[in-house]
Design a protein around this motif. Structure first.
Motif, PDB file in Angstrom:
ATOM      1  N   SER A 203      -6.621 -24.856  -4.227  1.00 30.97           N
ATOM      2  CA  SER A 203      -7.075 -26.172  -3.769  1.00 30.97           C
ATOM      3  C   SER A 203      -6.107 -26.732  -2.730  1.00 30.97           C
ATOM      4  O   SER A 203      -5.037 -26.196  -2.514  1.00 30.97           O
ATOM      5  CB  SER A 203      -7.222 -27.135  -4.953  1.00 30.97           C
ATOM      6  N   GLY A 204      -6.474 -27.837  -2.114  1.00 31.30           N
ATOM      7  CA  GLY A 204      -5.662 -28.460  -1.077  1.00 31.30           C
ATOM      8  C   GLY A 204      -4.661 -29.472  -1.600  1.00 31.30           C
ATOM      9  O   GLY A 204      -4.149 -30.286  -0.842  1.00 31.30           O
ATOM     10  N   LEU A 205      -4.359 -29.432  -2.885  1.00 34.86           N
ATOM     11  CA  LEU A 205      -3.477 -30.423  -3.503  1.00 34.86           C
ATOM     12  C   LEU A 205      -2.133 -30.560  -2.786  1.00 34.86           C
ATOM     13  O   LEU A 205      -1.480 -29.567  -2.493  1.00 34.86           O
ATOM     14  CB  LEU A 205      -3.221 -30.075  -4.967  1.00 34.86           C
ATOM     15  N   THR A 206      -1.761 -31.815  -2.524  1.00 37.20           N
ATOM     16  CA  THR A 206      -0.430 -32.114  -1.998  1.00 37.20           C
ATOM     17  C   THR A 206       0.388 -32.853  -3.045  1.00 37.20           C
ATOM     18  O   THR A 206       1.603 -32.919  -2.952  1.00 37.20           O
ATOM     19  CB  THR A 206      -0.506 -32.988  -0.729  1.00 37.20           C
ATOM     20  N   SER A 207      -0.294 -33.394  -4.048  1.00 38.27           N
ATOM     21  CA  SER A 207       0.372 -34.179  -5.082  1.00 38.27           C
ATOM     22  C   SER A 207      -0.297 -33.937  -6.432  1.00 38.27           C
ATOM     23  O   SER A 207      -1.513 -34.011  -6.551  1.00 38.27           O
ATOM     24  CB  SER A 207       0.293 -35.664  -4.727  1.00 38.27           C
ATOM     25  N   VAL A 208       0.531 -33.645  -7.427  1.00 35.46           N
ATOM     26  CA  VAL A 208       0.059 -33.470  -8.794  1.00 35.46           C
ATOM     27  C   VAL A 208       0.981 -34.273  -9.698  1.00 35.46           C
ATOM     28  O   VAL A 208       2.207 -34.123  -9.627  1.00 35.46           O
ATOM     29  CB  VAL A 208       0.080 -31.989  -9.237  1.00 35.46           C
ATOM     30  N   THR A 209       0.390 -35.120 -10.532  1.00 34.93           N
ATOM     31  CA  THR A 209       1.161 -35.860 -11.523  1.00 34.93           C
ATOM     32  C   THR A 209       0.750 -35.344 -12.891  1.00 34.93           C
ATOM     33  O   THR A 209      -0.424 -35.437 -13.259  1.00 34.93           O
ATOM     34  CB  THR A 209       0.905 -37.377 -11.417  1.00 34.93           C
ATOM     35  N   LEU A 210       1.715 -34.786 -13.603  1.00 32.40           N
ATOM     36  CA  LEU A 210       1.481 -34.266 -14.943  1.00 32.40           C
ATOM     37  C   LEU A 210       2.029 -35.269 -15.942  1.00 32.40           C
ATOM     38  O   LEU A 210       3.212 -35.604 -15.891  1.00 32.40           O
ATOM     39  CB  LEU A 210       2.169 -32.915 -15.118  1.00 32.40           C
ATOM     40  N   SER A 211       1.187 -35.733 -16.844  1.00 30.92           N
ATOM     41  CA  SER A 211       1.598 -36.745 -17.820  1.00 30.92           C
ATOM     42  C   SER A 211       2.263 -36.115 -19.026  1.00 30.92           C
ATOM     43  O   SER A 211       1.952 -34.978 -19.408  1.00 30.92           O
ATOM     44  CB  SER A 211       0.385 -37.564 -18.269  1.00 30.92           C
ATOM     45  N   GLU A 212       3.152 -36.863 -19.636  1.00 30.28           N
ATOM     46  CA  GLU A 212       3.783 -36.460 -20.889  1.00 30.28           C
ATOM     47  C   GLU A 212       2.667 -36.299 -21.923  1.00 30.28           C
ATOM     48  O   GLU A 212       1.764 -37.110 -22.001  1.00 30.28           O
ATOM     49  CB  GLU A 212       4.784 -37.537 -21.322  1.00 30.28           C
ATOM     50  N   GLY A 213       2.705 -35.238 -22.690  1.00 26.64           N
ATOM     51  CA  GLY A 213       1.674 -34.940 -23.675  1.00 26.64           C
ATOM     52  C   GLY A 213       1.046 -33.581 -23.411  1.00 26.64           C
ATOM     53  O   GLY A 213       0.600 -32.908 -24.318  1.00 26.64           O
ATOM     54  N   LEU A 214       1.030 -33.173 -22.144  1.00 26.84           N
ATOM     55  CA  LEU A 214       0.509 -31.872 -21.774  1.00 26.84           C
ATOM     56  C   LEU A 214       1.379 -30.797 -22.428  1.00 26.84           C
ATOM     57  O   LEU A 214       2.602 -30.875 -22.376  1.00 26.84           O
ATOM     58  CB  LEU A 214       0.542 -31.719 -20.252  1.00 26.84           C
ATOM     59  N   GLU A 215       0.754 -29.798 -23.057  1.00 26.63           N
ATOM     60  CA  GLU A 215       1.509 -28.796 -23.805  1.00 26.63           C
ATOM     61  C   GLU A 215       1.693 -27.474 -23.074  1.00 26.63           C
ATOM     62  O   GLU A 215       2.655 -26.762 -23.324  1.00 26.63           O
ATOM     63  CB  GLU A 215       0.833 -28.556 -25.155  1.00 26.63           C
ATOM     64  N   ALA A 216       0.744 -27.126 -22.206  1.00 27.67           N
ATOM     65  CA  ALA A 216       0.820 -25.835 -21.519  1.00 27.67           C
ATOM     66  C   ALA A 216       0.137 -25.930 -20.165  1.00 27.67           C
ATOM     67  O   ALA A 216      -0.802 -26.695 -19.989  1.00 27.67           O
ATOM     68  CB  ALA A 216       0.151 -24.749 -22.361  1.00 27.67           C
ATOM     69  N   ILE A 217       0.625 -25.142 -19.238  1.00 31.30           N
ATOM     70  CA  ILE A 217      -0.018 -25.002 -17.937  1.00 31.30           C
ATOM     71  C   ILE A 217      -0.571 -23.595 -17.899  1.00 31.30           C
ATOM     72  O   ILE A 217       0.165 -22.622 -18.049  1.00 31.30           O
ATOM     73  CB  ILE A 217       0.972 -25.270 -16.790  1.00 31.30           C
ATOM     74  N   GLY A 218      -1.874 -23.482 -17.747  1.00 36.41           N
ATOM     75  CA  GLY A 218      -2.574 -22.201 -17.836  1.00 36.41           C
ATOM     76  C   GLY A 218      -2.212 -21.220 -16.740  1.00 36.41           C
ATOM     77  O   GLY A 218      -1.605 -21.573 -15.728  1.00 36.41           O
ATOM     78  N   GLU A 219      -2.623 -19.993 -16.947  1.00 31.88           N
ATOM     79  CA  GLU A 219      -2.384 -18.927 -15.981  1.00 31.88           C
ATOM     80  C   GLU A 219      -3.072 -19.249 -14.653  1.00 31.88           C
ATOM     81  O   GLU A 219      -4.196 -19.738 -14.636  1.00 31.88           O
ATOM     82  CB  GLU A 219      -2.891 -17.602 -16.522  1.00 31.88           C
ATOM     83  N   VAL A 220      -2.376 -19.018 -13.567  1.00 29.24           N
ATOM     84  CA  VAL A 220      -2.889 -19.157 -12.203  1.00 29.24           C
ATOM     85  C   VAL A 220      -3.372 -20.588 -11.930  1.00 29.24           C
ATOM     86  O   VAL A 220      -4.180 -20.827 -11.045  1.00 29.24           O
ATOM     87  CB  VAL A 220      -4.014 -18.115 -11.915  1.00 29.24           C
ATOM     88  N   ALA A 221      -2.880 -21.568 -12.685  1.00 26.54           N
ATOM     89  CA  ALA A 221      -3.361 -22.952 -12.611  1.00 26.54           C
ATOM     90  C   ALA A 221      -3.277 -23.543 -11.205  1.00 26.54           C
ATOM     91  O   ALA A 221      -4.227 -24.156 -10.729  1.00 26.54           O
ATOM     92  CB  ALA A 221      -2.605 -23.830 -13.595  1.00 26.54           C
TER      93      ALA A 221
END
Length: 180
Positions: A75-93
């Motif tokens: 994707s064209g993402l330039t900004s990602v905000t990950l909130s506290e509570g997320l447990e895992a980031i998947g493969e090839v995310a």
């Protein structure tokens, strides 16, 4: 591909709080520009926003615990905000998100899946103390110059996690100098 793009009339969407699970392939390869994921969403399906070249930013709410493989890849993402509570980031995310240059991984994240950020534009990453494992080639071929790690516990780093990055080359060069 074309039918999916024609179905999107509004290129800016808000996922209401009543939606608990976001399905697979829903907006893959679409012309989506922005998406607001409301608190209450618990899971994002595989390839949900993959190859959305116009998608610039996303905030993952605290209610999301996991997401599927390739959820935002290419994707064209330039900004990602990950909130506290997320447990895992998947493969090839976030693989091949060329415009994504920095990210902070919250302390609640325990694992980064294989190839999670491979081929992305990351030059800086902050890894928090809750992290337990970094998957195979997680940051492979990123222009990564800075890796910040908080906490003092050990992390399992799997095969070639930082391979083909400037950070890896700097580490190798420094280790060779110390050995002399």
């Amino acid at each position: 591909r074309r039918q999916r793009q024609m179905c999107i009339r509004d290129r800016n969407i808000t996922v209401p709080a009543s939606v608990k699970t976001w399905g697979e392939w829903l907006f893959s390869e679409s012309g989506l520009i922005s998406v607001t994921l409301s608190e209450g969403l618990e899971a994002i399906g595989e390839v949900a926003f993959s190859d959305c070249k116009s998608l610039m930013s996303v905030t993952i709410p605290a209610s999301v615990r996991t997401w599927g493989n390739q959820a935002f890849s290419g994707s064209g993402l330039t900004s990602v905000t990950l909130s506290e509570g997320l447990e895992a980031i998947g493969e090839v995310a976030f693989s091949n998100c060329k415009s994504l240059t920095n990210i902070t991984i919250p302390a609640s994240v325990k694992t980064l899946g294989s190839q999670a950020f491979s081929g992305s534009g990351l030059t800086s990453v902050t890894l928090s103390e809750g992290l337990e494992a970094i998957g195979d080639i997680a940051f492979w071929s990123c222009p990564l110059e800075k890796v910040a790690l908080s906490g003092d516990k050990s992390i399992s780093v799997y095969n070639n996690a930082f391979d083909n990055t400037p950070a890896c080359l700097l580490y190798t060069s420094d280790a060779a100098d110390e050995a002399r």
